[in-house]
Design a protein around this motif. Structure first.
Motif, PDB file in Angstrom:
ATOM      1  N   TYR A   1       0.825  -1.199   0.000  1.00 30.97           N
ATOM      2  CA  TYR A   1       0.000   0.000   0.000  1.00 30.97           C
ATOM      3  C   TYR A   1       0.863   1.255   0.000  1.00 30.97           C
ATOM      4  CZ  TYR A   1      -3.606   3.309   1.334  1.00 30.97           C
ATOM      5  OH  TYR A   1      -4.447   4.370   1.366  1.00 30.97           O
TER       6      TYR A   1
ATOM      7  N   TYR B   1       0.499  -5.947  -7.636  1.00 30.95           N
ATOM      8  CA  TYR B   1       1.122  -7.190  -7.171  1.00 30.95           C
ATOM      9  C   TYR B   1       1.609  -8.043  -8.332  1.00 30.95           C
ATOM     10  CZ  TYR B   1       0.118  -6.059  -2.395  1.00 30.95           C
ATOM     11  OH  TYR B   1       0.121  -5.446  -1.192  1.00 30.95           O
TER      12      TYR B   1
ATOM     13  N   ILE C   1       4.918  -6.512  -8.938  1.00 31.72           N
ATOM     14  CA  ILE C   1       5.879  -6.901  -7.895  1.00 31.72           C
ATOM     15  C   ILE C   1       6.337  -8.344  -8.121  1.00 31.72           C
ATOM     16  CG2 ILE C   1       6.095  -7.399  -5.430  1.00 31.72           C
ATOM     17  CD1 ILE C   1       4.348  -4.998  -4.858  1.00 31.72           C
ATOM     18  N   ASP C   2       5.348  -9.209  -8.466  1.00 29.71           N
ATOM     19  CA  ASP C   2       5.659 -10.625  -8.681  1.00 29.71           C
ATOM     20  C   ASP C   2       6.681 -10.772  -9.799  1.00 29.71           C
ATOM     21  OD1 ASP C   2       5.144 -13.368  -7.952  1.00 29.71           O
ATOM     22  OD2 ASP C   2       4.222 -13.571  -9.939  1.00 29.71           O
TER      23      ASP C   2
ATOM     24  N   ILE D   1      10.075  -9.663  -8.562  1.00 23.31           N
ATOM     25  CA  ILE D   1      10.692 -10.671  -7.697  1.00 23.31           C
ATOM     26  C   ILE D   1      11.276 -11.791  -8.556  1.00 23.31           C
ATOM     27  CG2 ILE D   1      10.203 -12.464  -5.995  1.00 23.31           C
ATOM     28  CD1 ILE D   1       8.257 -10.564  -4.660  1.00 23.31           C
TER      29      ILE D   1
ATOM     30  N   ARG E   1      11.494 -10.053  -0.900  1.00 17.52           N
ATOM     31  CA  ARG E   1      10.698  -9.831   0.303  1.00 17.52           C
ATOM     32  C   ARG E   1      11.647  -9.461   1.434  1.00 17.52           C
ATOM     33  NH1 ARG E   1       7.896 -14.180  -1.800  1.00 17.52           N
ATOM     34  NH2 ARG E   1       5.834 -13.528  -2.519  1.00 17.52           N
TER      35      ARG E   1
ATOM     36  N   ARG F   1      -1.077  -4.946   7.253  1.00 14.59           N
ATOM     37  CA  ARG F   1      -0.725  -4.150   6.081  1.00 14.59           C
ATOM     38  C   ARG F   1      -0.018  -4.991   5.032  1.00 14.59           C
ATOM     39  NH1 ARG F   1       2.057   1.318   7.916  1.00 14.59           N
ATOM     40  NH2 ARG F   1       0.242   2.613   7.683  1.00 14.59           N
ATOM     41  N   GLY F   2       0.434  -6.151   5.427  1.00 17.36           N
ATOM     42  CA  GLY F   2       1.106  -7.020   4.469  1.00 17.36           C
ATOM     43  C   GLY F   2       2.609  -6.924   4.593  1.00 17.36           C
ATOM     44  N   ARG F   3       3.279  -7.750   3.825  1.00 16.64           N
ATOM     45  CA  ARG F   3       4.731  -7.854   3.821  1.00 16.64           C
ATOM     46  C   ARG F   3       5.385  -6.609   3.257  1.00 16.64           C
ATOM     47  NH1 ARG F   3       5.431 -13.667   3.201  1.00 16.64           N
ATOM     48  NH2 ARG F   3       3.536 -13.879   1.976  1.00 16.64           N
TER      49      ARG F   3
ATOM     50  N   TYR G   1       8.588  -5.018   1.028  1.00 19.93           N
ATOM     51  CA  TYR G   1       9.447  -5.417  -0.089  1.00 19.93           C
ATOM     52  C   TYR G   1      10.689  -4.557  -0.079  1.00 19.93           C
ATOM     53  CZ  TYR G   1       5.404  -8.032  -1.439  1.00 19.93           C
ATOM     54  OH  TYR G   1       4.388  -8.897  -1.414  1.00 19.93           O
TER      55      TYR G   1
ATOM     56  N   PHE H   1       0.025 -17.726  -7.583  1.00 19.13           N
ATOM     57  CA  PHE H   1       0.017 -16.281  -7.367  1.00 19.13           C
ATOM     58  C   PHE H   1      -0.992 -15.917  -6.275  1.00 19.13           C
ATOM     59  CE2 PHE H   1      -1.454 -11.985  -8.192  1.00 19.13           C
ATOM     60  CZ  PHE H   1      -0.269 -11.309  -8.405  1.00 19.13           C
TER      61      PHE H   1
ATOM     62  N   ARG I   1       0.192 -16.535  -2.840  1.00 16.63           N
ATOM     63  CA  ARG I   1       1.202 -15.585  -2.347  1.00 16.63           C
ATOM     64  C   ARG I   1       0.613 -14.213  -2.047  1.00 16.63           C
ATOM     65  NH1 ARG I   1       5.185 -16.061  -6.809  1.00 16.63           N
ATOM     66  NH2 ARG I   1       4.367 -18.149  -7.108  1.00 16.63           N
ATOM     67  N   TYR I   2      -0.301 -13.751  -2.885  1.00 22.20           N
ATOM     68  CA  TYR I   2      -0.665 -12.334  -2.796  1.00 22.20           C
ATOM     69  C   TYR I   2      -2.108 -12.032  -2.420  1.00 22.20           C
ATOM     70  CZ  TYR I   2       3.808 -11.687  -5.111  1.00 22.20           C
ATOM     71  OH  TYR I   2       5.130 -11.696  -5.404  1.00 22.20           O
TER      72      TYR I   2
ATOM     73  N   GLU J   1      -2.616  -9.979   0.763  1.00 18.67           N
ATOM     74  CA  GLU J   1      -2.039  -8.636   0.606  1.00 18.67           C
ATOM     75  C   GLU J   1      -2.910  -7.766  -0.285  1.00 18.67           C
ATOM     76  OE1 GLU J   1       2.296  -8.109   0.060  1.00 18.67           O
ATOM     77  OE2 GLU J   1       2.374 -10.293   0.297  1.00 18.67           O
ATOM     78  N   MET J   2      -3.401  -8.359  -1.356  1.00 11.46           N
ATOM     79  CA  MET J   2      -4.232  -7.589  -2.289  1.00 11.46           C
ATOM     80  C   MET J   2      -5.496  -7.100  -1.610  1.00 11.46           C
ATOM     81  SD  MET J   2      -3.710  -9.862  -5.717  1.00 11.46           S
ATOM     82  CE  MET J   2      -4.740  -8.952  -6.849  1.00 11.46           C
TER      83      MET J   2
ATOM     84  N   SER K   1      -5.951  -6.668   1.621  1.00 16.14           N
ATOM     85  CA  SER K   1      -5.597  -5.672   2.626  1.00 16.14           C
ATOM     86  C   SER K   1      -5.338  -4.322   1.953  1.00 16.14           C
ATOM     87  CB  SER K   1      -4.375  -6.181   3.408  1.00 16.14           C
ATOM     88  OG  SER K   1      -3.582  -5.102   3.822  1.00 16.14           O
ATOM     89  N   TYR K   2      -4.647  -4.370   0.814  1.00 13.72           N
ATOM     90  CA  TYR K   2      -4.373  -3.161   0.023  1.00 13.72           C
ATOM     91  C   TYR K   2      -5.686  -2.480  -0.365  1.00 13.72           C
ATOM     92  CZ  TYR K   2      -2.803  -0.584  -4.164  1.00 13.72           C
ATOM     93  OH  TYR K   2      -2.542   0.365  -5.112  1.00 13.72           O
TER      94      TYR K   2
ATOM     95  N   GLN L   1      -7.310  -0.804   2.663  1.00 11.17           N
ATOM     96  CA  GLN L   1      -6.633   0.442   3.046  1.00 11.17           C
ATOM     97  C   GLN L   1      -6.961   1.560   2.065  1.00 11.17           C
ATOM     98  OE1 GLN L   1      -2.371  -0.052   4.006  1.00 11.17           O
ATOM     99  NE2 GLN L   1      -2.866  -2.230   4.182  1.00 11.17           N
TER     100      GLN L   1
END
Lengths: 124, 873
Positions: A39, A61, A64-65, A68, A75, A86-88, A90, B23, B26-27, B30-31, B33-34, B37
């Motif tokens: 975010y 994402y 980002i993927d 990576i 990460r 809030r998540g990981r 980077y 995918f 993994r995400y 997060e997606m 949560s994003y 927010q």
């Protein structure tokens, strides 16, 4: 670890990764001075837009993927995952830095050309 | 607001499914949560809506691109074979299974057709069997409904009238019965008129309480009410089929007055409702009218509901002299056993089909030993290969099941239409969930068989042996045993089926050719219209008119050139169900023992028109019949030889008197041979042919034409139309009636022949496949023999010889089983014994030819083996 599904080999030569997409370049720039979660990356990218988020989570994402996979971003190490909600976070890798620098140089060269052709808006 | 955000999140969750699983894993969190927010920070509902749309679209687009990228990068090279097997998901494996099936289309089609047809045939027969025997009757509290009738016991005929009256009174007053209803078969139509032949109406008269007793309501309109018993035009409830086929399912039919040609009641009926599609009570009825007061009262209710707590036994004890049959037993057919035989036969066919298919799949897997070897060598796990086979089998079975599901309703309808109506009495049969459950179980078993066949092969396979192409080293003894068992099993099953079908066919031929005692050729019947359809009068006057017209019909037809004899009777010969039981008493018998027999009504000239001679005595003259008068005066009659044998004990039969009741007594004036009047498979019973004294009229006019003439030819329709007006009654041939009387034999023969027609080609293909395979396995051995100087001819003969020997053993076993089945179904056979030499010979010849033909191609291939090439491999 088994090879991750359907991904390109990691390139050690950053020149092979150019040109970067604007989004990929923006993400690398956003991560340049500090580790961030998704975010916050989007917030930085959208800073000029009064902090409003316009980037869709899928686009961010997916980008980002890809970064990576290419080895430009990683990460953040365990422990820095302070806020699970809030998540990981980077972090940009050394390869990422070199790539971003090369991309900046490439853009600079392009900009020079544009200037020579009197296309840069600032000089009108 | 919260609700809207939750909705947005749900939508996004769905959209995220577009991304590949890795995918997502993994995400996804997060997606989400994003997204939360962003929504929290963002301002304004419209912005949020836009953001949601953008997010959803982005997820779908990115997901699609990621998946495409994955597909393009998937490794396909053999070097990564092992990895491939672990990466491929189920869809890919299914695609692989499909591809491997399409490489051998002929084999796939053969398997699918085999299983599909066999499962469909079984499901259809099961539907029929289940519907007729096991399914609960679809009526309200059906187990408490009983059917009542006067018991046919050794009552003396003279007291029966009083006994009946007394019985009715008891039934109508007992408190053990709470509801009563009357249902009568009522002949409203000419049995040969358009209503019966073209519309196929099967009418029954219901008392107003009958529908309530059964607890059935019309789908459209209403049931009968009291007023319907007398209202005009006659109210009628239509069967669903009649409504659909004749009135196009038009709702406006209900309430309308319709004309139905060839019926009584001035052909006009007021339709008050349409019954549900499944309702056909009793006996395939499709046209229900109320019981009219004019039909006569004082009859016993034929159906009733037993009061709660009263057992059938208690009711029987209370109503002695009345046969009390629970509805279930009453409508469940006697022919159930024959159906059971058919179901067993089709089960046998199914078994045969599965064995056959297992053989094919096994052979196919053996043929793929090289492929299996390669896969094993590059690291595919055995489990993976077995999974592949199971998937292939599953795909095959699924396609076959789809075929079966499509075919089952068609086959069920076909079978039901071929069954005699006595067997399907009052029951509607259609495939239902139970039938398809049955089919599902069948196919699950089949899937198991088909899938397991190659499993053994894979389990014991070793890459080296398989790659060398010498799969005999796999497990030779076991494989050969399996193959031989499949071979013998297929032939034996098929032989048993063919044998039983042969018995049935023989028995159908026998019954079709059974001597009836009279000559049915060139004999035609005309059913005289009854009731007010034609004659516009009432009471005595109507009776007189009817008699006059019948007399005129007989006289006019007799005048036609090309007509040799004309007479009449109440029922035509071989009319189904027309010959009712009678209790006869010989008056010269001092003990006056009543005995069972028949007492059909005939007109003068009846023996002549049937072409039977009088053994003794003579027919009465017209004058004699004229002077007889009506009962209780002594009437005249002919006796058949069975009756004569009974009477001979008391003196010369001619001149003796036989009584039906104290008021109906007949003097025997002549003796005729025994003739079959309803079914050839039942012994001829003592029969009293009662002469109808003039002026009473017969119901059926019988005319014998000169050989080779047709009714149209001699002008019969013209005469009938001149007398009876339009629509005129039509004539029909007694030969057809004879054929119709054997409908149950025909149905059985047809179904069994169908099963055989399926099983013989099946066996041919199966046996040929098995032999081909066996020969291929022995290529090396045969090559050595040929190299050592064996004659190709001798090799060929030996291969065929072995096959025929094994076949002979299998056929012997099959025929023995067939004889056993024949013993069980002896009751449904006519004129043949279970061990019928002709059927044995026929089955043997047919099946040996099948084995020989099946062995021929592999044998030729064996003898054509080139020793050099075979040994070099």
């Amino acid at each position: 670890m088994s090879p991750r599904r359907g991904l390109p080999r990691r390139a050690t030569d950053p020149a092979r990764l150019l040109p970067l997409t604007p989004l990929a370049f923006s993400i690398l720039l956003a991560l340049a001075d500090q580790d961030l979660h998704g975010y916050a990356i989007a917030q930085r990218i959208g800073e000029r837009d009064a902090g409003r988020i316009t980037l869709a989570p899928g686009n961010l994402y997916a980008a980002i993927d890809r970064l990576i996979d290419a080895g430009l971003v990683e990460r953040a190490r365990a422990g820095s995952v302070s806020d699970a909600r809030r998540g990981r976070q980077y972090r940009i890798t050394a390869l990422g830095r070199r790539t971003a620098a090369l991309e900046a140089a490439r853009l600079r060269a392009l900009l020079r050309t544009a200037r020579r052709l009197e296309l840069e808006p600032g000089e009108r | 607001m919260d609700g809207r955000r939750a909705f947005g999140e749900r939508l996004l969750r769905l959209a995220i499914l577009a991304h590949p699983p890795a995918f997502r894993a993994r995400y996804r969190d997060e997606m989400l949560s994003y997204y939360r927010q962003a929504c929290h920070a963002g301002e304004g509902g419209s912005w949020r809506t836009r953001f949601l749309i953008v997010s959803v679209l982005a997820a779908i687009r990115e997901g699609w691109q990621q998946r495409r990228a994955l597909r393009e990068r998937r490794p396909t090279a053999g070097a990564r074979g092992a990895a491939m097997y672990s990466i491929l998901g189920l869809p890919q494996e299914l695609r692989l299974a499909f591809r491997s099936l399409t490489t051998q289309p002929a084999l796939t089609v053969a398997i699918v057709l085999t299983i599909g047809l066999a499962v469909a045939a079984n499901t259809a027969l099961f539907s029929v069997f289940d519907g007729l025997l096991f399914r609960p009757l679809p009526y309200r509290d059906a187990e408490r409904i009983v059917h009542l009738e006067i018991a046919q016991s050794r009552r003396t005929a003279t007291t029966s009238r009083e006994a009946r009256g007394e019985a009715f009174a008891r039934v109508n007053t007992t408190s053990s019965l709470v509801e009563r209803a009357d249902i009568r078969s009522r002949s409203l139509f000419d049995r040969s008129g358009p209503a019966a032949t073209e519309w196929r109406l099967r009418p029954y008269a219901f008392s107003t309480s009958a529908f309530e007793l059964l607890g059935v309501r019309p789908s459209v309109g209403r049931a009968f009410v009291e007023a319907d018993a007398t209202s005009e035009p006659m109210p009628v409830l239509l069967g669903y089929d009649i409504w659909m086929t004749r009135f196009g399912g038009d709702p406006a039919t209900v309430g309308a007055t319709v004309r139905i040609p060839g019926t009584a009641s001035n052909e006009r009926y007021r339709v008050i409702g349409v019954m549900p599609p499944w309702f056909a009570f009793p006996g395939g009825a499709n046209f229900w009218t109320p019981i009219r007061p004019s039909y006569g009262s004082a009859d016993m209710p034929s159906y009733a509901r037993v009061a709660p707590g009263v057992t059938i036994d208690a009711l029987r004890a209370e109503l002695s002299g009345i046969a009390v049959t629970p509805l279930r037993e009453y409508v469940r057919p006697d022919g159930a056993f024959a159906l059971g035989v058919l179901l067993a036969a089709s089960g046998l066919l199914l078994l045969l089909a599965w064995v056959h298919v297992a053989g094919l799949v096994f052979a196919r897997a053996s043929g793929r030993s090289a492929e299996i070897g390669v896969r094993l060598a590059i690291g595919a796990s055995r489990l993976r290969l077995i999974r592949q086979f199971v998937l292939e089998a599953g795909t095959l079975v699924t396609i076959a099941m789809a075929l079966a599901v499509t075919l089952t309703p068609v086959l069920t309808t076909l079978i039901v239409s071929m069954l005699p109506p006595e067997i399907t009495v009052g029951q509607h049969v259609s495939p239902d969930a139970r039938a398809f459950g049955f089919a599902a179980v069948l196919s699950a078993i089949g899937l198991l068989i088909v899938a397991l066949a190659p499993v053994g092969l894979v389990r014991h396979a070793s890459p080296i042996h398989l790659l060398r192409g010498n799969s005999r080293t796999g497990s030779p003894a076991g494989r050969t045993r399996v193959r031989t068992a499949l071979f013998v099993g297929q032939l034996a099953l098929a032989a048993a089926l063919v044998y039983v079908a042969g018995l049935t066919l023989r028995s159908y031929i026998q019954i079709s050719d059974a001597p009836l005692g009279f000559d049915a050729r060139d004999l035609y019947a005309i059913q005289v219209p009854r009731g007010d359809a034609v004659i516009d009068a009432t009471g005595r006057e109507r009776l007189d008119r009817q008699q006059m017209m019948v007399a005129e019909t007989i006289a006019r037809i007799a005048e036609l050139p090309g007509v040799s004899v004309v007479s009449g009777s109440h029922d035509w010969p071989m009319e189904p169900g027309a010959l009712s039981e009678a209790v006869l008493i010989a008056e010269s018998d001092p003990a006056r023992d009543p005995f069972r027999g028949h007492s059909p009504v005939i007109a003068r000239g009846y023996p002549d028109v049937l072409g039977i001679p009088l053994v003794a005595g003579r027919e009465p003259t017209a004058v004699e019949l004229d002077t007889v008068g009506s009962p209780p005066r002594l009437q005249l009659a002919l006796a058949n030889q069975s009756l004569t044998r009974h009477l001979e004990r008391f003196g010369s039969p001619v001149g003796q008197v036989v009584a039906l009741t104290s008021a109906l007594r007949f003097q025997i004036v002549g003796i005729v041979p025994d003739i079959v009047l309803d079914r050839a498979d039942r012994p001829v019973e003592p029969t009293l042919f009662r002469y109808l004294p003039p002026p009473a009229a017969v119901g059926v006019v019988l005319a014998r034409l000169e050989p080779g003439r047709t009714p149209e030819d001699v002008g019969l329709p013209v005469v009938l139309e001149r007398i009876w007006g339009s629509p005129a009654p039509t004539s029909f041939s007694i030969t057809d009636a004879v054929r119709r009387a054997n409908v149950d034999y025909r149905a059985r023969t047809f179904i069994l022949s169908l099963i055989c027609a399926l099983s013989v080609p099946l066996t041919l293909v199966g046996v040929a496949g098995a032999l081909s395979h066996a020969t291929r396995q022995r290529t090396r051995e045969i090559a050595i023999e040929l190299a050592l100087g064996a004659e190709p001819r001798a090799v060929r003969q030996r291969v065929i010889g072995h096959a025929v020997l094994a076949a002979a053993f299998a056929i012997g076993t099959g025929v023995a089983a067939g004889i056993g089945i024949g013993r069980l179904m002896a009751a449904t056979l006519y004129g043949v014994v279970a061990a019928d030499p002709m059927s044995i010979a026929g089955t043997g010849t047919l099946m040996l030819s099948v084995a020989w033909i099946a062995a021929f191609v592999p044998a030729r291939r064996a003898s054509a083996i080139s020793p050099i090439e075979a040994l070099r491999e």
